[in-house]
Design a protein around this motif. Structure first.
Motif, PDB file in Angstrom:
ATOM      1  N   THR A  65     -91.776  21.526 -84.596  1.00  0.00           N
ATOM      2  CA  THR A  65     -92.383  21.421 -83.269  1.00  0.00           C
ATOM      3  C   THR A  65     -93.282  20.203 -83.067  1.00  0.00           C
ATOM      4  O   THR A  65     -93.244  19.598 -81.994  1.00  0.00           O
ATOM      5  N   LYS A  68     -87.475  26.270 -76.940  1.00  0.00           N
ATOM      6  CA  LYS A  68     -87.555  24.817 -77.073  1.00  0.00           C
ATOM      7  C   LYS A  68     -86.420  24.121 -76.326  1.00  0.00           C
ATOM      8  O   LYS A  68     -86.602  23.037 -75.785  1.00  0.00           O
ATOM      9  N   GLY A 105     -94.589  26.000 -80.604  1.00  0.00           N
ATOM     10  CA  GLY A 105     -94.775  25.953 -82.037  1.00  0.00           C
ATOM     11  C   GLY A 105     -95.764  26.997 -82.506  1.00  0.00           C
ATOM     12  O   GLY A 105     -95.616  27.591 -83.579  1.00  0.00           O
TER      13      GLY A 105
END
Lengths: 501, 102, 639, 533
Positions: free
Chosen positions: D261, D324, D378
């Motif tokens: 991340t 993501k 993250g």
């Protein structure tokens, strides 16, 4: 002293080559060869300085007038190529000690170095001479010795023998084509001296006399030269020859042999036939661009699928030759400058990379992709050199490889040829692929069990590798001097025969 | 009266019906001057002046006319609204409860 | 002197409230914040002489710097309609807090306070940008309120709600930007309202823009009308309000639409197009309310119907109608909250929200029933309730304007508004209480709701009645109107004087109207009794048309096609090239696959076998010959 | 110190940092200390050294005329030289301040997830920052190109960090697309620019970034070039800059999501994509010149394409369950805001300066918002090991700080006040609604831009807010109940709170940001072609 340098450039290695046979065993032949190539390199620098400062230098053997005897003429163009060849020769010779000991039967070292020096002699001679028949003679010297040198790789891989044989056959065909072409030219011009030949040819062409004969001579010469410089699709002899030759030989040959052939081509096309004939009357530009363009793409793809890294580089050399051919085929100043400067940069890069592979072969006994896996930590300096060279092959900015491509690109657009520019860029992209495959293995791969204990190569080898790679980086960063030299050469060639009048 | 009984509806209808009539008559009673002045419809129906409480003869008439009109108008308007919405718009815009399964 | 917008108190409280751990502290602080806001709002009226004194200001430099881009926010400005709107908003904040004492969601009340505070701040905004900033905060706060609903469809409805509002916000913002680009200034065009107070009035800059078809005015108007719930733009309202919680709906009903009316009044007073929009809203709300089954959806449409009166009044834009619009906003906030509280109480006690499920509750929920009836009577403008005065201001204003100028538009307005008024009595005054509390017995026996809810209802019911008492409005409501609702006298030399509703004929006619309505209702009661259905509104566009047809039928295939193109270019072409060049013996074959957009693309790299047969020497010689001949032939004629 | 010399200092710092990281490789605490120190030093130099000099009114415009700092001169047209100007400063400031945040975050993340090869990771980060500074301060197209490529190469090891076959394949896609576009299109464009405009050898600016634009000056000095060629070159540049992720060359971004991340944050917020859009703005202003592009009037396609990208990428984002990936498509969409700003600038007239400001402002706003979103993603991964949106039910109760930051950043993406996103949306709308001829009428393409902004607002809300809703309003799933967890490690929470606060602070204290982007407007009065065509 300076007056006789041109003669010494050829005679010295010739004599030294013969003497080498008697120098004995151990390191002595190597030391001898190193000394000679060092001297030759020094002389080439002196010559280049002289030519740059005061214009072309002519040396007549035995003080015969040039139309009867043999004249050596050094102008901006071949002065530059001489410099490149002798530089590579000096560095690879110094480098070769351990590598050759490792790969050549120890009782033949003296023979090896004798051939080695003779090859260098031939290459220098081709470059320096102003006599077309002399070109042929020296070409044969360099080729024959080279066949033998390549065949010496048989100890590591017996395929070197077949590769060499193929090279012998095809090289001979090429040489005989050249001979035929030169013969035709002599027949109609009555001279072998390049300057004279150029002058008379221009008159003949202008008067439209013997045009068919000139045409045939041109065709023979161009095809013969194409074969010698390994232009696609006449490149078949090259990949295996490079792959299976001893490491040091590959380093020398890859950096010089084809470059000298390129020089010859430029000399013949611009210096003897004249650009008006070569690119005007005869439409060779299209043929050459097509062959070179296709070659760039084809060889790039081939390079990307090789498992032997030496083979990757060999195929890559073909692609780079394609760029050089594209450059001069564009028939303008930028393009020709690009070609010439790329002769230098590619020689440095490819020479350096082959030397790096020589280091790997020295430590691991082979150069397959699996050998290189994970070497980034074990041989950091060698691998860094390889990577830097790889960036140069890609034409990454700040490396030498970029400068040549930049000028060739400028030339392409000057000629209004967008397509060829795109081809060049696609070629770079293929270079990214084949370089990246190797670099990825080097830095991200897991080391094979065999290579776990590999260590950095001996300092002498690494230093030589880095000399070439370092120079390529220097040529990429502070490239004005090399580009100036190349531009001078290009101007001279565009003006006709090297400005020797 | 049990408001949950459906029959209440009828009673309520009667109650409101009678109320309507009462208020209508009341309006008529106030608006006797309509005929006298011959005013009709909107100019006579201005409600503002009534609201202002101004005692102007002409306005008086107008006011009364409006109030009489209001009863009829609201009856009509309500009928139209109910019929239009339930008979016209209802069938167009009403869907099964599960129409949007989003 | 108060030099900050009072709404900030609620906004700060909203940020701090979630930190309160105990329920008691939570409620206490919420109540304290709302009460103090109310007090501060009242304090802001002190100091100026009322109308025309808008000098108190609180500046904040939002985009400082050089050149043309210096924008200063006027956070605090007492606009003409500020007093009445701010008062009712802060009042509703208190009542809403009390009403939601017994709910146990931790996020809803802070969000509601943020919402209420932003709404109050909008009324104090001194420029378009400030107004817009709080406008967007309202959207955020109210969306959280909807989401906190915990109903079956709260999530989706909230999502639609916030999307529509953000879209409206974006349109409004574009309008403001366009206005700024054209005008170089963002100050709220306050002038028409001040001039109106003198009896003469002219169109504001915004209305002039509107008539000259400047995009700025149109974008701003559309953006505001989204919040006002105009037809085709307002389907979010009946969609989302019923999905909020019992207490959340009360907050929702009060602020969003009324701030829209406020902004319309500030910017577009006198824009004829709003008359049409308002009339359309009145009719549209009415028709849907008549055919709707869900009791809170009925009330949601009722909001639109009543907003129609206000928007129309703003469009007419005379002193009387503007006063009517703001006064009616006040009254309708109160009675609509009251009705929704009652509906909420029923829902809270029974868990049911459809009229078809309810009925006969009057016995066990007497207080709720009475409050509902009061609310119903108020919405029907029964004399002695607040909206008898406020609604009359609007209808009378329309009629007066017709009489003065004989513009037929106002005549139509009057007709439609009267019909809508009667219709309003039909569905909210009679239908809603009848179906929920009387009618056939559903068998449910719920009691009245908890005390805090009951008392909130009683309080609001009291307000409805108090303001309806003759003379009370004049003493209270009239003082915080934008200006005194004056009507011209008639006859030579007559003085203008204060508007008053109470005349015998007016009262009688109103009763006549209500009685007629009642008669119609009970005559058509079978037609009006509900079935278990929902009505589709223009939310169909974004619940059906766009997801299933535009997205599913058009865009999704296009995107998939795009993905396939990518897949082909990135995945297949390299492989094809690789295979095309290489067709010989294979030494090593590496299969790779790559995930792209959910599909797997397989690469197959073939590495050349070093032992494979190269071109034979003969082959190369052939090529050489061909090359040679090519040169010769190509150039045979060249020389 | 001379203004332009600062640029080299700013570049030297990350390079020194890289050396220190390499040297301290064996001692993690020292190594991370070196990272933090380097980041802090870089931020200090950029924000305290360079920014004040540029912001002094009028100073930089004078400095602009001064010769650039020439590090290496290779051949005519090819030189590594650096110059400081406002657009570059915007980028450098954003990157250096977020790098500090990202470093703090990375330490928490890398240690929290016990990742391997951390030295390489931090090393590549530092090298990438070096190239970012190079891009920001490049004074000619060649220098920019060089550092653009260095950035691509130095981020490759970051993307392929995990070393799994999947990671390597994705990283290869990343590298492949970026290198392909830059070599086959951008480099061709660069070479062609040198040839077409005559280049340094003929006394023209060649590849040097020039006030008003290389082409504009060339044309105004009597040069001759066909409109079609300029248009073609513009296409080559725009698509050559693959990092700007204009469809259809966007595919590398979702592919790069395989990275850890902090790297995603670095790609999406700090450096890589910003390098792309920054370059787009820079070539629009300095190579072509808005006047030139307005004169060729064939650049509407850019606005249409950017609008298409905004809408389609948002649509795709809506259907991504992987958090993501959703953010990646959101980035693609948001980047096109900036490209659209560049496109609007090509309408010329009064639109150009304000559109450029919009682009500059959105670089800042998007950077802060998107880095927060990635930090949050993250954080969720570190604390709860969850990667999909559908797993996030009720997570806001366990990770209130993370999800609150996520909510704030989402609002910024949508452009809701009081967040930074509002400011850039304001400027962008200003650009779209300012008419090129000053006459108050909008062209079709401007209407298109406005409608795209409307749609984008709705779509952004459509794919961000459901996540917020899930996190806060849905009950925890049974599975989540069984695996209790709390907030992520403190450095992570600290970093994401800082950036979220930054998002809001940028709105309330917009002085610096606005002053910066106004320098763009002040420094580049739109000038028109007065000859040539």
């Amino acid at each position: 002293m300076i007056d006789s340098i041109p003669a010494l450039m050829v005679v010295l290695p010739l004599m030294a080559g013969v003497i080498t046979v008697f120098t004995g065993k151990g390191d002595k032949p190597w030391a001898w060869a190193t000394a000679i190539t060092g001297i030759v390199f020094a002389m080439s620098i002196a010559l280049l300085a002289e030519v740059t400062a005061h214009g072309p230098v002519t040396y007549n053997f035995g003080n015969w007038p040039s139309q009867y005897g043999i004249a050596y003429t050094i102008d901006a163009m071949n002065g530059f190529v001489l410099f490149v060849v002798s530089l590579i020769a000096a560095v690879t010779t110094y480098y070769s000690r351990l590598s050759v000991k490792d790969e050549i039967p120890n009782d033949r070292l003296h023979i090896f170095y004798a051939l080695w020096l003779l090859t260098i002699c031939g290459l220098l001679g081709i470059t320096i001479t102003g006599d077309t028949f002399n070109v042929y003679v020296l070409l044969e010297i360099s080729s024959l010795t080279l066949y033998a040198l390549i065949a010496m790789g048989y100890r590591r891989d017996r395929r070197a023998l077949t590769a060499s044989l193929r090279y012998v056959i095809l090289g001979s065909v090429g040489a005989s084509f050249l001979l035929l072409g030169i013969g035709y030219l002599m027949m109609i011009t009555g001279t072998l001296n390049m300057v004279d030949m150029h002058d008379r040819l221009q008159v003949l062409i202008h008067n439209d006399e013997y045009s068919r004969t000139i045409m045939v001579a041109y065709a023979f010469l161009l095809v013969g030269l194409s074969l010698k410089l390994a232009l696609f699709p006449l490149h078949m002899w090259l990949p295996n020859a490079y792959t299976y030759a001893p490491s040091a030989v590959t380093g020398l040959v890859a950096a010089t042999a084809t470059k000298v052939a390129v020089y010859m081509t430029i000399r013949f096309l611009f210096g003897i036939f004249g650009r008006d004939f070569s690119f005007g009357a005869v439409e060779s530009s299209d043929v050459l661009l097509t062959c070179a363009g296709l070659g760039v793409l084809y060889t790039g793809i081939q390079a990307a699928r090789q498992n032997n890294v030496k083979s990757v580089l060999a195929w890559s050399s073909l692609g780079q030759i394609g760029y050089i051919v594209i450059g001069f085929s564009l028939n303008n100043e930028n393009g020709l400058t690009g070609s010439v400067v790329h002769i230098l940069n590619h020689a440095l890069i490819k020479g350096g990379m082959f030397l790096a592979l020589g280091c790997v072969a020295y430590r691991l006994g082979g150069t397959r992709l699996t050998h290189l896996k994970g070497l980034g930590r074990k041989m950091p300096w060698t691998m860094a050199a390889f990577t830097a060279g790889g960036l140069g092959l890609i034409g990454f900015p700040l490396t030498g490889g970029f400068i040549g491509k930049w000028y060739i690109g400028l030339g392409a657009l000057d000629a209004g040829n967008w397509l060829i520019l795109v081809v060049i860029m696609l070629g770079s992209l293929l270079a990214v692929i084949y370089v990246f495959r190797v670099v990825y293995a080097i830095y991200f791969g897991e080391a094979e069990p065999d290579s776990v204990h590999a260590t950095e190569a001996p300092a002498s080898m690494v230093v030589c590798t880095w000399i070439l790679i370092g120079m390529s980086l220097v040529c990429g960063l502070w490239s004005e001097w090399s580009v100036d030299l190349a531009a001078n050469a290009a101007k001279a060639m565009l003006a006709g025969f090297g400005g020797a009048h | 009266m049990d408001c949950t009984d459906p029959k209440t509806m009828k009673k309520m209808k009667w109650i409101f019906g009678i109320l309507t009539i009462i208020f209508a008559i009341l309006s008529l009673f106030i608006s006797e001057k309509i005929a006298e002045h011959g005013h009709f419809f909107f100019t006579c129906c201005c409600p503002v002046d009534g609201a202002m409480g101004v005692e102007a003869e002409c306005r008086e008439v107008a006011i009364d006319g409006q109030w009489y009109f209001a009863t009829v108008y609201s009856l009509l308007a309500c009928c139209v609204l109910v019929v239009v919405s339930t008979k016209v718009f209802g069938p167009i815009f009403k869907r099964e409860d599960t129409y949007y399964n989003d | 002197m108060i030099s900050f917008p009072p709404g900030l108190i609620l906004i700060v409280a909203a940020v701090l409230l979630p930190l309160m751990r105990s329920k008691k502290a939570f409620n206490t602080w919420a109540l304290l914040a709302s009460v103090s806001t109310f007090v501060v709002v009242l304090l802001t009226y002190i100091g100026g002489d009322g109308i025309g004194d808008y000098t108190q200001s609180c500046e904040y430099a939002l985009l400082p710097g050089l050149g043309d881009f210096h924008i200063t926010l006027e956070l605090m400005q007492l606009n003409a309609p500020t007093k009445i709107f701010a008062t009712v908003f802060s009042l509703m904040a208190i009542v809403g807090v009390v009403y939601s004492f017994n709910q146990d969601r931790r996020i809803e009340l802070p969000a509601a306070l943020l919402y209420a505070g932003s709404a109050i701040c909008v009324t104090y905004a001194g420029d378009l940008l400030t107004m817009f900033l709080f406008w967007e905060l309202m959207a955020v706060g109210s969306a959280i309120v909807v989401w906190s609903g915990g109903q079956k469809d709260s999530a989706r409805a909230g999502q639609r709600y916030v999307a529509v509002h953000l879209l409206g916000g974006a349109i409004l913002m574009a309008g403001i930007v366009a206005y700024y680009v054209a005008n170089g200034d963002l100050a709220l065009p306050n002038s028409p309202l001040t001039v109106i107070a003198d009896g003469s009035y002219h169109a504001s800059a915004m209305v002039e823009y509107l008539t000259s078809n400047n995009i700025a005015a149109w974008l701003i108007m559309i953006g505001v009308l989204v919040n006002a719930g105009a037809p085709f733009l307002g389907a979010w309202l009946p969609d989302a309000y019923p999905e909020a919680s019992v207490s959340g709906t009360v907050f929702l009903s009060a602020f969003t639409t009324k701030t829209a009316v406020f902004v319309l009044m500030m910017l577009f007073a006198g824009a004829d197009v709003l008359v049409w929009v308002g009339l359309a809203m009145a009719i549209y709300g009415l028709i849907y309310a008549l055919i709707e089954n869900d009791m809170r959806r009925i009330l949601a449409y009722a909001i639109i119907n009543q907003l129609g009166f206000m928007v129309c009044a703003v469009g007419i834009g005379t002193p009387l109608t503007l006063c009517g619009a703001s006064a009616h906003a006040f009254a309708s906030v109160v009675y609509k909250a009251l009705l929704l509280m009652a509906a909420g109480s029923v829902l809270y006690q029974t868990g049911k929200r459809k009229c078809t499920d309810l009925g006969g509750l009057y016995k066990t929920m007497p207080i709720t029933m009475i409050c509902t009836l009061i609310g119903g009577m108020t919405i029907s403008a029964m004399p002695l309730t607040s909206s008898f005065t406020t609604k009359s201001l609007i209808t009378s204003g329309a009629a007066l304007e017709y009489e003065l100028g004989h513009n037929p538009l106002y005549m139509y307005a009057w007709f439609v508004l009267m019909a809508a008024s009667a219709g309003g009595a039909l569905y909210a005054g009679i239908k809603f209480p009848w179906l929920v509390f009387f009618n056939k017995d559903s068998g449910l026996r719920p009691s009245d709701p908890p005390k805090n809810m009951t008392w909130s209802m009683i309080f609001l019911a009291a307000l409805c009645v108090i303001f309806g008492f003759p003379g009370i409005s004049e003493l209270t409501l009239y003082t915080i109107l934008p200006f005194a609702p004056m009507v011209p006298g008639h006859g030579a030399g007559a003085e203008p004087h204060l508007y008053s509703t109470w005349s015998a004929s007016h009262v009688i006619s109103q009763f006549a109207l209500l009685a007629a309505t009642g008669f119609v209702f009970f005559s058509f009661v079978k037609t009006l009794s509900r079935t278990v259905t929902i009505t589709i509104d223009s939310d169909w566009i974004y619940r059906r048309l766009i997801p299933s047809y535009v997205w599913g039928g058009l865009l999704l295939p296009a995107v998939r096609w795009l993905g396939k193109g990518h897949e082909f270019l990135l995945g297949k072409v390299p492989g094809m090239i690789a295979r095309g060049v290489q067709s010989d013996v294979i030494e090593e074959r590496v299969n790779k696959s790559i995930e792209l957009g959910g599909t797997t693309i397989r690469f197959s790299f073939h590495f050349r076998d070093n032992r494979r047969r190269d071109w034979a020497v003969g082959g190369v010689l052939l090529v050489i010959t061909v090359m040679l001949f090519m040169y010769l032939l190509l150039n045979f004629n060249a020389i | 110190m001379d203004l332009h010399t600062y640029s080299v200092v700013a570049m030297a710092i990350p390079l020194l940092g890289a050396a220190a990281i390499l040297a301290f490789g064996r001692w993690p605490n020292l190594r991370e200390g070196a990272t933090l120190l380097t980041a802090a030093a870089l931020l200090a130099v950029v924000s305290c050294g360079i920014a004040p000099l540029v912001l002094v009114d009028g100073f930089w415009t004078g400095a602009w005329e001064a010769p650039a700092f020439e590090l290496i001169h290779m051949v005519p047209d090819l030189a590594l030289s650096f110059k400081i100007e406002p657009l570059g400063l915007v980028y450098a400031l954003v990157a250096s301040s977020l790098w500090l945040m990202n470093s703090v975050y990375a330490i928490g993340y890398m240690r929290g997830n016990k990742e391997e090869h951390q030295t390489r990771f931090y090393l590549c980060f530092a090298v990438a920052m070096f190239s970012v500074m190079g891009i920001a301060f490049a004074s000619n197209m060649f220098t920019l190109f060089v550092f653009y490529e260095v950035l691509t190469l130095s981020t490759f090891p970051l993307v392929s960090h995990k070393g799994t076959p999947h990671a390597v394949r994705s990283a290869s896609t990343y590298l492949g697309i970026l290198v392909f576009t830059s070599v086959c299109l951008l480099l061709v464009g660069v070479i062609a620019t040198a040839v077409v405009t005559g280049g340094a050898e003929n006394g023209y600016a060649g590849l040097d970034f020039t006030r008003g634009g290389v082409f504009l000056n060339y044309l105004n000095e009597g040069g001759d070039v066909a409109k079609g060629i300029v248009g073609l070159l513009f296409i080559l540049y725009i698509y050559g800059i693959g990092k700007a992720a204009l469809m259809p060359s966007h595919r590398w971004l979702p592919a790069a999501m395989v990275a850890p991340t902090p790297v995603s944050a670095f790609l999406h917020a700090v450096a890589v994509v910003k390098a792309g859009v920054f370059s787009v703005l820079k070539i629009t202003v300095y190579i072509f010149g808005t006047g030139t592009l307005a004169a060729i009037s064939g650049t509407d396609w850019l606005i249409y394409m950017a609008g298409f990208t905004i809408v389609v990428a948002s649509f795709i984002a809506m259907f991504q369950d992987n958090l993501k990936r959703r953010l990646a498509y959101s980035t693609i969409s948001q980047l096109s805001y900036i490209i659209m700003a560049a496109g609007l600038a090509t309408l010329g007239g009064a639109v150009a300066p304000i559109a450029i400001m919009a682009g500059g402002m959105h670089i800042i706003a998007h950077a802060f918002g998107k880095i927060t979103l990635f930090f949050a993603a993250g954080s969720i991964y570190t604390a709860a090991h969850k990667t999909d949106v559908s797993q996030l039910d009720g997570i806001g109760r366990r990770m209130p700080w993370t999800m609150a930051a996520f909510a704030i950043a989402s609002l910024s993406m949508i452009g809701v006040p009081p967040t930074a996103g509002f400011l850039s949306k304001w400027y962008l709308l200003s650009g779209a609604l300012t008419s090129a001829d000053g006459g108050g009428t909008l062209s079709t393409v401007q209407w298109y831009a406005v409608v795209v902004i409307f749609l984008s607002t709705v779509l952004n809300a459509g794919y961000f807010l459901p996540i917020v809703h899930r996190a806060f309003f849905r009950p925890l799933s049974a599975d989540a109940e069984a695996h209790p967890h709390g907030e992520a490690p403190k450095p992570i929470v600290l970093a994401l709170c800082c950036t979220a606060v930054g998002t809001v602070a940028l709105f309330f204290c917009s002085d610096l940001a606005v002053a910066l982007v106004e320098q763009l407007q002040a420094g580049f009065p739109s000038s028109l072609v007065n000859g040539g065509f």
